[in-house]
Design a protein around this motif. Sequence first.
Motif, mmCIF file in Angstrom:
data_model
loop_
_atom_site.group_PDB
_atom_site.id
_atom_site.type_symbol
_atom_site.label_atom_id
_atom_site.label_comp_id
_atom_site.label_asym_id
_atom_site.label_seq_id
_atom_site.Cartn_x
_atom_site.Cartn_y
_atom_site.Cartn_z
ATOM 1 N N TRP A 36 15.566 -9.658 6.920
ATOM 2 C CA TRP A 36 15.064 -8.470 7.614
ATOM 3 C C TRP A 36 15.370 -7.267 6.722
ATOM 4 O O TRP A 36 16.501 -7.103 6.246
ATOM 5 N N TYR A 37 14.361 -6.448 6.536
ATOM 6 C CA TYR A 37 14.444 -5.254 5.722
ATOM 7 C C TYR A 37 14.139 -4.042 6.592
ATOM 8 O O TYR A 37 13.458 -4.158 7.605
ATOM 9 N N ARG A 38 14.609 -2.881 6.169
ATOM 10 C CA ARG A 38 14.223 -1.672 6.883
ATOM 11 C C ARG A 38 13.948 -0.556 5.887
ATOM 12 O O ARG A 38 14.485 -0.547 4.782
ATOM 13 N N GLN A 39 13.103 0.366 6.328
ATOM 14 C CA GLN A 39 12.688 1.461 5.469
ATOM 15 C C GLN A 39 12.451 2.699 6.302
ATOM 16 O O GLN A 39 11.822 2.618 7.364
ATOM 17 N N THR A 40 12.934 3.827 5.836
ATOM 18 C CA THR A 40 12.631 5.121 6.430
ATOM 19 C C THR A 40 11.768 5.904 5.449
ATOM 20 O O THR A 40 11.799 5.641 4.235
ATOM 21 N N PRO A 41 10.989 6.864 5.939
ATOM 22 C CA PRO A 41 10.076 7.609 5.057
ATOM 23 C C PRO A 41 10.814 8.230 3.874
ATOM 24 O O PRO A 41 11.859 8.865 4.036
ATOM 25 N N GLY A 42 10.271 8.015 2.688
ATOM 26 C CA GLY A 42 10.842 8.596 1.491
ATOM 27 C C GLY A 42 12.024 7.849 0.914
ATOM 28 O O GLY A 42 12.559 8.250 -0.123
ATOM 29 N N LYS A 43 12.429 6.780 1.594
ATOM 30 C CA LYS A 43 13.579 6.003 1.124
ATOM 31 C C LYS A 43 13.117 4.623 0.654
ATOM 32 O O LYS A 43 12.045 4.144 1.026
ATOM 33 N N GLN A 44 13.965 3.970 -0.099
ATOM 34 C CA GLN A 44 13.628 2.634 -0.551
ATOM 35 C C GLN A 44 13.819 1.648 0.599
ATOM 36 O O GLN A 44 14.543 1.908 1.543
ATOM 37 N N ASP A 92 11.562 1.597 10.113
ATOM 38 C CA ASP A 92 10.583 0.527 10.273
ATOM 39 C C ASP A 92 11.231 -0.751 9.736
ATOM 40 O O ASP A 92 11.779 -0.749 8.634
ATOM 41 N N TYR A 93 11.134 -1.810 10.522
ATOM 42 C CA TYR A 93 11.773 -3.069 10.170
ATOM 43 C C TYR A 93 10.705 -4.102 9.801
ATOM 44 O O TYR A 93 9.683 -4.228 10.485
ATOM 45 N N TYR A 94 10.977 -4.838 8.731
ATOM 46 C CA TYR A 94 10.069 -5.850 8.206
ATOM 47 C C TYR A 94 10.834 -7.142 7.949
ATOM 48 O O TYR A 94 12.025 -7.109 7.645
ATOM 49 N N CYS A 95 10.144 -8.242 8.021
ATOM 50 C CA CYS A 95 10.752 -9.487 7.566
ATOM 51 C C CYS A 95 9.942 -10.031 6.402
ATOM 52 O O CYS A 95 8.752 -9.734 6.230
ATOM 53 N N ASN A 96 10.608 -10.795 5.565
ATOM 54 C CA ASN A 96 9.977 -11.427 4.429
ATOM 55 C C ASN A 96 10.964 -12.455 3.880
ATOM 56 O O ASN A 96 12.122 -12.516 4.328
ATOM 57 N N ALA A 97 10.526 -13.231 2.931
ATOM 58 C CA ALA A 97 11.465 -14.069 2.207
ATOM 59 C C ALA A 97 12.484 -13.149 1.516
ATOM 60 O O ALA A 97 12.221 -11.959 1.312
ATOM 61 N N LEU A 99 13.942 -11.486 -1.407
ATOM 62 C CA LEU A 99 13.257 -11.126 -2.642
ATOM 63 C C LEU A 99 14.130 -10.227 -3.503
ATOM 64 O O LEU A 99 14.930 -9.447 -2.967
ATOM 65 N N PRO A 100 13.970 -10.280 -4.813
ATOM 66 C CA PRO A 100 14.644 -9.274 -5.657
ATOM 67 C C PRO A 100 13.984 -7.918 -5.443
ATOM 68 O O PRO A 100 12.754 -7.834 -5.298
ATOM 69 N N PRO A 101 14.778 -6.848 -5.406
ATOM 70 C CA PRO A 101 14.193 -5.515 -5.168
ATOM 71 C C PRO A 101 13.061 -5.163 -6.131
ATOM 72 O O PRO A 101 12.144 -4.425 -5.763
ATOM 73 N N SER A 102 13.102 -5.686 -7.343
ATOM 74 C CA SER A 102 12.060 -5.358 -8.310
ATOM 75 C C SER A 102 10.686 -5.863 -7.890
ATOM 76 O O SER A 102 9.672 -5.400 -8.412
ATOM 77 N N SER A 103 10.645 -6.790 -6.938
ATOM 78 C CA SER A 103 9.367 -7.357 -6.519
ATOM 79 C C SER A 103 8.828 -6.736 -5.237
ATOM 80 O O SER A 103 7.720 -7.066 -4.802
ATOM 81 N N TYR A 104 9.579 -5.807 -4.619
ATOM 82 C CA TYR A 104 9.157 -5.280 -3.320
ATOM 83 C C TYR A 104 7.752 -4.675 -3.376
ATOM 84 O O TYR A 104 6.980 -4.780 -2.421
ATOM 85 N N GLY A 105 7.410 -4.042 -4.464
ATOM 86 C CA GLY A 105 6.111 -3.380 -4.565
ATOM 87 C C GLY A 105 4.962 -4.314 -4.869
ATOM 88 O O GLY A 105 3.802 -3.894 -4.839
ATOM 89 N N ARG A 106 5.254 -5.572 -5.142
ATOM 90 C CA ARG A 106 4.203 -6.506 -5.570
ATOM 91 C C ARG A 106 3.882 -7.556 -4.515
ATOM 92 O O ARG A 106 2.941 -8.322 -4.685
ATOM 93 N N VAL A 107 4.674 -7.621 -3.442
ATOM 94 C CA VAL A 107 4.447 -8.667 -2.458
ATOM 95 C C VAL A 107 3.785 -8.085 -1.222
ATOM 96 O O VAL A 107 3.774 -6.871 -1.008
ATOM 97 N N LYS A 108 3.237 -8.988 -0.425
ATOM 98 C CA LYS A 108 2.568 -8.579 0.808
ATOM 99 C C LYS A 108 3.615 -8.412 1.914
ATOM 100 O O LYS A 108 4.475 -9.283 2.092
ATOM 101 N N TRP A 109 3.511 -7.328 2.657
ATOM 102 C CA TRP A 109 4.388 -7.063 3.794
ATOM 103 C C TRP A 109 3.562 -7.027 5.072
ATOM 104 O O TRP A 109 2.374 -6.671 5.055
ATOM 105 N N GLY A 110 4.203 -7.381 6.168
ATOM 106 C CA GLY A 110 3.551 -7.261 7.464
ATOM 107 C C GLY A 110 3.471 -5.805 7.890
ATOM 108 O O GLY A 110 3.831 -4.892 7.134
ATOM 109 N N GLN A 111 3.025 -5.593 9.114
ATOM 110 C CA GLN A 111 2.865 -4.225 9.606
ATOM 111 C C GLN A 111 4.199 -3.603 10.008
ATOM 112 O O GLN A 111 4.290 -2.385 10.169
ATOM 113 N N GLY A 112 5.221 -4.429 10.129
ATOM 114 C CA GLY A 112 6.523 -3.919 10.519
ATOM 115 C C GLY A 112 6.595 -3.598 12.005
ATOM 116 O O GLY A 112 5.591 -3.625 12.729
#
Length: 119
Positions: A36-44, A92-97, A99-112
């Motif tokens: 489980w990952y989370r993200q706020t606007p403007g943050k990683q 916003d909370y997301y789930c995914n496999a 992953l290394p942080p370097s790949s976050y921008g290259r993989v598909k994410w759900g709508q959260g």
Amino acid sequence: QVRAVESGGGLVQAGGSLRLSCAVSGIVFRVNAMGWYRQTPGKQRDLVASITGSGSTNYADSVKGRFTISRDNAKNTVYLQMDNMKPEDTADYYCNAVLPPSSYGRVKWGQGTQVTVSS
């Protein structure tokens, strides 16, 4: 790639609880570590909890002792139980496999799913 459908977010008061669910397809779920990952606007995007296929868990220090990740391999679903929530859990909370942080921008994410914790 993982196809994820997250649900269960909402508005909760500080000290309250929410349970997030994530239905996963597109991978052999039972052998993959999920997170489980989370993200706020403007943050990683940050990984807050992870679970291996066999059920070993790991948590970010910010949620340790308050959040519990679990999975149901028969249902291809991963959960996040969030207790004693704090305003800083708002994100916003997301789930995914896992992953290394370097790949976050290259993989598909759900709508959260959006979580808001009021003080």
